[in-house]
Design a protein around this motif. Structure first.
Motif, PDB file in Angstrom:
ATOM      1  N   ASN A 136       0.869   4.178  -2.876  1.00 58.15           N
ATOM      2  CA  ASN A 136       0.643   5.589  -2.552  1.00 58.15           C
ATOM      3  C   ASN A 136       1.789   6.470  -3.049  1.00 58.15           C
ATOM      4  O   ASN A 136       1.573   7.563  -3.589  1.00 58.15           O
ATOM      5  CB  ASN A 136       0.464   5.761  -1.044  1.00 58.15           C
ATOM      6  N   ASP A 157       1.551   6.755  -6.798  1.00 58.24           N
ATOM      7  CA  ASP A 157       0.464   7.674  -7.170  1.00 58.24           C
ATOM      8  C   ASP A 157       0.869   9.122  -6.962  1.00 58.24           C
ATOM      9  O   ASP A 157       0.574  10.000  -7.799  1.00 58.24           O
ATOM     10  CB  ASP A 157      -0.794   7.361  -6.358  1.00 58.24           C
ATOM     11  N   LYS A 158       1.529   9.404  -5.844  1.00 53.94           N
ATOM     12  CA  LYS A 158       1.982  10.778  -5.580  1.00 53.94           C
ATOM     13  C   LYS A 158       2.997  11.231  -6.621  1.00 53.94           C
ATOM     14  O   LYS A 158       2.957  12.370  -7.096  1.00 53.94           O
ATOM     15  CB  LYS A 158       2.603  10.868  -4.182  1.00 53.94           C
ATOM     16  N   HIS A 172       0.841  -1.215   0.000  1.00 51.93           N
ATOM     17  CA  HIS A 172       0.000   0.000   0.000  1.00 51.93           C
ATOM     18  C   HIS A 172       0.870   1.257   0.000  1.00 51.93           C
ATOM     19  O   HIS A 172       0.563   2.239  -0.697  1.00 51.93           O
ATOM     20  CB  HIS A 172      -0.921   0.001   1.220  1.00 51.93           C
TER      21      HIS A 172
END
Length: 201
Positions: A152, A155-156, A148
């Motif tokens: 994240n 994605d950032k 996870h």
């Protein structure tokens, strides 16, 4: 380099390069003719010409002052825009740097996970099966958590890349707008010069 006040005085004297100095010379000649006029009718005609020339000079001077003030405001506005863009670029670089740090941290965590997996394989050879299962379960949860975190971070990073691309596109559009404004100003000045030339003829 001349100061703004010197440039301002030159603009007041020579206008926008459309022949204000020639108008002043004509005004002086008209004044001399008016002083030497023989009849009242001729003097009145010269007087009207002087008034017309003065009106043209005053109009040109006022227009030049307005253009000068407008250019100053535009320069201040562009400087503010440039500062905002520089601040945005600096902020984007900081965010990208932070994302790189997070990626490095995720890689270290992944490396640790791989070492934990190797250790778990060694532990499996021990007779305490119950303890080994508990450790495997813990490792599975940690692996899910790390997965996870990795998603994240990715994605950032993708979001920051898109934001930086939009920022570069905005800079390119601003440069194109500045070039178009400059071309439009040159075209307007050329048209005004042609109109004034035709008026004089």
């Amino acid at each position: 380099f001349p100061s703004d006040e010197v440039i301002r005085k030159r603009l007041l004297i020579d206008g926008d390069g459309a022949g204000d100095d020639r108008r002043i010379n004509l005004l002086v000649k008209s004044f001399i003719k008016w002083c030497n006029s023989g009849s009242q009718e001729e003097g009145y005609s010269q007087y009207q010409r002087m008034l017309s020339t003065l009106s043209q000079c005053e109009f040109s001077m006022g227009k030049t002052l307005l253009v000068y003030d407008m250019n100053l405001r535009e320069m201040e506005n562009y400087e503010k825009i440039y500062k905002d863009i520089e601040n945005s670029i600096a902020a984007a670089h900081e965010k990208i740097s932070e994302c790189k740090k997070q990626i490095l941290q995720a890689k270290r965590i992944r490396k640790n996970r791989q070492e934990y997996d190797a250790l778990a394989k060694v532990i499996q050879h021990h007779p305490d099966r119950h303890e080994t299962l508990k450790q495997l379960e813990a490792l599975g949860k940690e692996l899910q958590h790390l997965s996870h975190i990795k998603e994240n971070v990715e994605d950032k990073l993708e979001l920051r890349r898109k934001q930086f691309h939009v920022l570069l596109s905005t800079i390119h559009e601003l440069q194109q707008t500045l070039e178009n404004d400059e071309k439009l100003s040159e075209a307007e000045e050329a048209q005004e010069t042609q109109m004034e030339t035709e008026t004089k003829q």
